[in-house]
Enzyme design. Structure first.
Site, short mmCIF file in Angstrom:
data_model
loop_
_atom_site.label_atom_id
_atom_site.label_comp_id
_atom_site.label_asym_id
_atom_site.label_seq_id
_atom_site.Cartn_x
_atom_site.Cartn_y
_atom_site.Cartn_z
N ASN A 56 0.83 -1.22 0.00
CA ASN A 56 0.00 0.00 0.00
C ASN A 56 0.86 1.26 0.00
O ASN A 56 0.47 2.29 -0.54
CB ASN A 56 -0.92 0.09 1.23
CG ASN A 56 -2.01 -0.94 1.26
OD1 ASN A 56 -1.91 -1.90 2.01
ND2 ASN A 56 -3.04 -0.76 0.47
N SER A 150 -3.88 3.13 10.71
CA SER A 150 -2.70 2.88 11.55
C SER A 150 -3.02 1.87 12.65
O SER A 150 -2.20 1.01 12.97
CB SER A 150 -2.19 4.18 12.17
OG SER A 150 -3.17 4.77 12.99
N GLU A 197 0.61 2.27 17.85
CA GLU A 197 -0.11 3.54 17.62
C GLU A 197 0.66 4.71 18.23
O GLU A 197 0.71 5.80 17.66
CB GLU A 197 -1.49 3.48 18.27
CG GLU A 197 -2.55 2.79 17.43
CD GLU A 197 -3.07 3.70 16.32
OE1 GLU A 197 -2.42 3.76 15.27
OE2 GLU A 197 -4.11 4.34 16.49
N ASP A 208 -8.86 3.81 18.65
CA ASP A 208 -8.78 3.16 17.34
C ASP A 208 -8.31 1.70 17.46
O ASP A 208 -8.89 0.81 16.83
CB ASP A 208 -7.83 3.93 16.40
CG ASP A 208 -8.37 5.30 16.03
OD1 ASP A 208 -9.47 5.66 16.51
OD2 ASP A 208 -7.71 6.02 15.26
N1 LIG Z 1 -1.60 -0.71 4.91
C1 LIG Z 1 -0.60 -0.10 5.55
N2 LIG Z 1 0.67 -0.49 5.37
C2 LIG Z 1 1.65 0.13 6.02
N3 LIG Z 1 1.50 1.14 6.88
C3 LIG Z 1 0.27 1.57 7.12
C4 LIG Z 1 -0.85 0.98 6.47
N4 LIG Z 1 -1.95 1.61 6.89
C5 LIG Z 1 -1.53 2.57 7.75
N5 LIG Z 1 -0.21 2.55 7.90
C6 LIG Z 1 0.61 3.43 8.78
O1 LIG Z 1 -0.29 4.30 9.43
C7 LIG Z 1 -0.05 5.68 9.07
C8 LIG Z 1 -1.36 6.43 8.91
O2 LIG Z 1 -1.83 6.67 10.18
P1 LIG Z 1 -2.71 7.92 10.59
O3 LIG Z 1 -3.04 7.70 12.00
O4 LIG Z 1 -2.07 9.19 10.20
O5 LIG Z 1 -4.03 7.75 9.69
P2 LIG Z 1 -5.30 6.80 9.91
O6 LIG Z 1 -5.01 5.84 10.99
O7 LIG Z 1 -5.66 6.25 8.58
O8 LIG Z 1 -6.42 7.85 10.35
P3 LIG Z 1 -7.04 8.11 11.84
O9 LIG Z 1 -5.90 7.95 12.80
O10 LIG Z 1 -7.51 9.52 11.77
O11 LIG Z 1 -8.13 7.14 11.97
C9 LIG Z 1 0.71 5.59 7.75
O12 LIG Z 1 1.53 6.75 7.61
C10 LIG Z 1 1.53 4.32 7.93
O13 LIG Z 1 2.69 4.59 8.68
C1 LIG Z 2 -7.97 12.14 16.55
C2 LIG Z 2 -8.19 10.89 17.36
O1 LIG Z 2 -9.07 11.19 18.44
C3 LIG Z 2 -8.87 9.79 16.57
C4 LIG Z 2 -8.15 9.35 15.34
O2 LIG Z 2 -8.90 8.33 14.72
C5 LIG Z 2 -6.85 10.43 17.90
C6 LIG Z 2 -6.96 9.38 18.99
O3 LIG Z 2 -8.00 9.22 19.62
O4 LIG Z 2 -5.94 8.71 19.22
MG LIG Z 3 -4.44 6.48 12.94
#
Ligand SMILES: Nc1ncnc2c1ncn2[C@@H]1O[C@H](COP(=O)(O)OP(=O)(O)OP(=O)(O)O)[C@@H](O)[C@H]1O
Ligand SMILES: C[C@@](O)(CCO)CC(=O)[O-]
Ligand SMILES: [Mg+2]
Length: 401
Positions: A56, A150, A197, A208
């Site tokens: 990805n 993540s 995380e 999460d």
């Molecule tokens: N399929 C994947 N393969 C490798 N790394 C991943 C993958 N999915 C997520 N990650 C890791 O997680 C990071 C994204 O995390 P981030 O917390 O910024 O976004 P999210 O988890 O999608 O959104 P949120 O935390 O708002 O729910 C990426 O930069 C990468 O390091």
């Molecule tokens: C922005 C936030 O509240 C949710 C991210 O999905 C961060 C967290 O709870 O860790």
């Molecule tokens: Mg995240």
């Protein structure tokens, strides 16, 4: 020699209904798992190499275990480097040096690699030799878009490594397609995923990874996870604005704003908390008494109020404003979900929403350049799979690398 020779693991993404950001500051969040999952394939090999393929994010790396072992040199006593509840900051520092990642980095690849190596080294820190492994991860979730990619990644990594180490059992029997671990084992998976995380996010609340581990509809408050059993079936549209953002940066932006204007921001966090409480009560009423138009009207008001609060916290984005305006022109209410700053939003559909309205809204959002689809919620948390229960297209990707 490890007994588990290979395993397939998956964990779901999540959507936060209410409470993102406020939950980092001790308020309630309501979150639900999605039917989009991250899949991991782990193989134990006889080589002395650890390889990770993350198609990805176009990342394919390999290390010899002999260069990884010295990173554990500071863990001298039994039990050191093995705490599932406390981050080993010295190991993080060494790993940053080893991978040449600076402290403030939010680089996608570096964060994923750091989280993997940290968990691998901690989980196997007491093993005489570090085992050779091949790990491949593929996700149906958009990366970094607010749907908990993540956390799903960290949960899969933690479940796979703990199973390979036999710290937890391999729950799958020969006749089963999928299986889950005991509550105690899930708690351990969740704790280690929280560490992952922490490396990716900086200061996660834990909501999460809790949804990725336990699945379903959860109330999360200061580390306390309560499954919500009395919830109605909700229809939700998910829209990805495709505007990239980093949860780590957004979480620290909110913290800075609270520090700068505490008397302004603290009441906002309290109001978000009240939104979550009213939402929880309304959902319970809908499930027990039957859903009425008044209930839906309350849910819509709460969505509008929270979206404004998130703007005040500084995590809105023009793309999200556009999205809210487009859906509202069709009578539908939306708010960002996850960390905001772009990424994804949820739109509530009601029993009164006609199908042609849903079609029109989806079409209009797609024309702007957003992805939009109706999602199903409440999927199972982390699972171990037999190879035949991994969707065929995903199995092909995982086994290609
Ligand atoms: N399929 C994947 N393969 C490798 N790394 C991943 C993958 N999915 C997520 N990650 C890791 O997680 C990071 C994204 O995390 P981030 O917390 O910024 O976004 P999210 O988890 O999608 O959104 P949120 O935390 O708002 O729910 C990426 O930069 C990468 O390091
Ligand atoms: C922005 C936030 O509240 C949710 C991210 O999905 C961060 C967290 O709870 O860790
Ligand atoms: Mg995240």
């Amino acid at each position: 020699m490890l007994c588990v020779q290979e395993c397939f693991i998956s964990a779901p993404g999540k959507s936060i209904l209410h409470g993102e950001h406020a939950v980092v500051h001790g308020k309630v969040a309501l979150a639900v798992s999605l039917n989009l999952r991250t899949y991991l394939w782990l193989q134990v090999t006889s080589s002395s190499e650890v390889s990770i393929s993350l198609p990805n994010i176009d990342t394919f790396l390999c290390w010899n275990t002999s260069v990884l072992k010295p990173l554990l040199s500071h863990c001298t006593g039994v039990g050191e480097c093995r705490s599932s509840t406390e981050l080993d900051t010295e190991l993080v520092r060494k790993l940053r040096e080893f991978t040449a990642v600076s402290d403030g980095s939010t680089d996608t690849r570096s964060m994923a690699v750091l989280a993997f190596l940290y968990t691998y080294l901690c989980v196997f820190s007491q093993s005489e030799i570090l085992p050779g492994l091949k790990v491949c991860v593929w996700s149906e979730l958009p990366t970094g878009a607010g749907l908990g990619s993540s956390a799903a990644y960290s949960v899969c990594v933690s479940a796979a490594l703990l199973t390979a180490r036999e710290t937890i059992r391999s729950p799958l029997t020969q006749s089963q397609e999928t299986a889950r671990w005991s509550d105690e084992e899930l708690e351990l998976i969740n704790n280690w995923a929280f560490q992952g995380e922490t490396i990716i996010h900086g200061n996660p609340s834990g909501v999460d990874n809790a949804v990725g581990t336990w699945g379903g509809f959860l109330r999360y408050h200061a580390g306390k996870i309560t499954p919500l059993n009395r919830v109605p079936t909700l229809r939700i549209l998910l829209t990805n604005t495709k505007v990239p953002r980093s949860t780590k940066l957004l979480v620290s932006r909110v913290k800075d704003r609270i520090t700068q204007y505490p008397s302004v921001l603290i009441p906002v966090l309290e109001s978000v908390d009240a939104v979550s409480h009213i939402c929880e009560r309304t959902l319970a009423e809908m499930a027990t008494e039957g859903a009425s138009a008044k209930h839906y009207s309350t849910l819509e008001d709460l969505i509008d109020i929270n979206q404004q609060h998130l703007n005040v916290m500084g995590v809105g984005h023009t793309s999200l404003n556009t999205l809210c305006q487009v859906t509202l022109a069709h009578g539908l209410h939306s708010k960002l979900t996850g960390a905001g700053g772009g990424g994804c939003a949820i739109t509530l559909l009601t029993p009164e929403t006609e199908e042609h309205v849903v079609r029109d809204v989806i079409e209009e959002l797609k024309q702007i350049g957003f992805d939009c689809w109706e999602t199903s919620i409440g999927a199972l948390g982390v699972l171990m799979h037999s190879p035949t229960s991994v969707p065929h297209n995903i199995l092909q990707i995982l086994t290609k690398y």
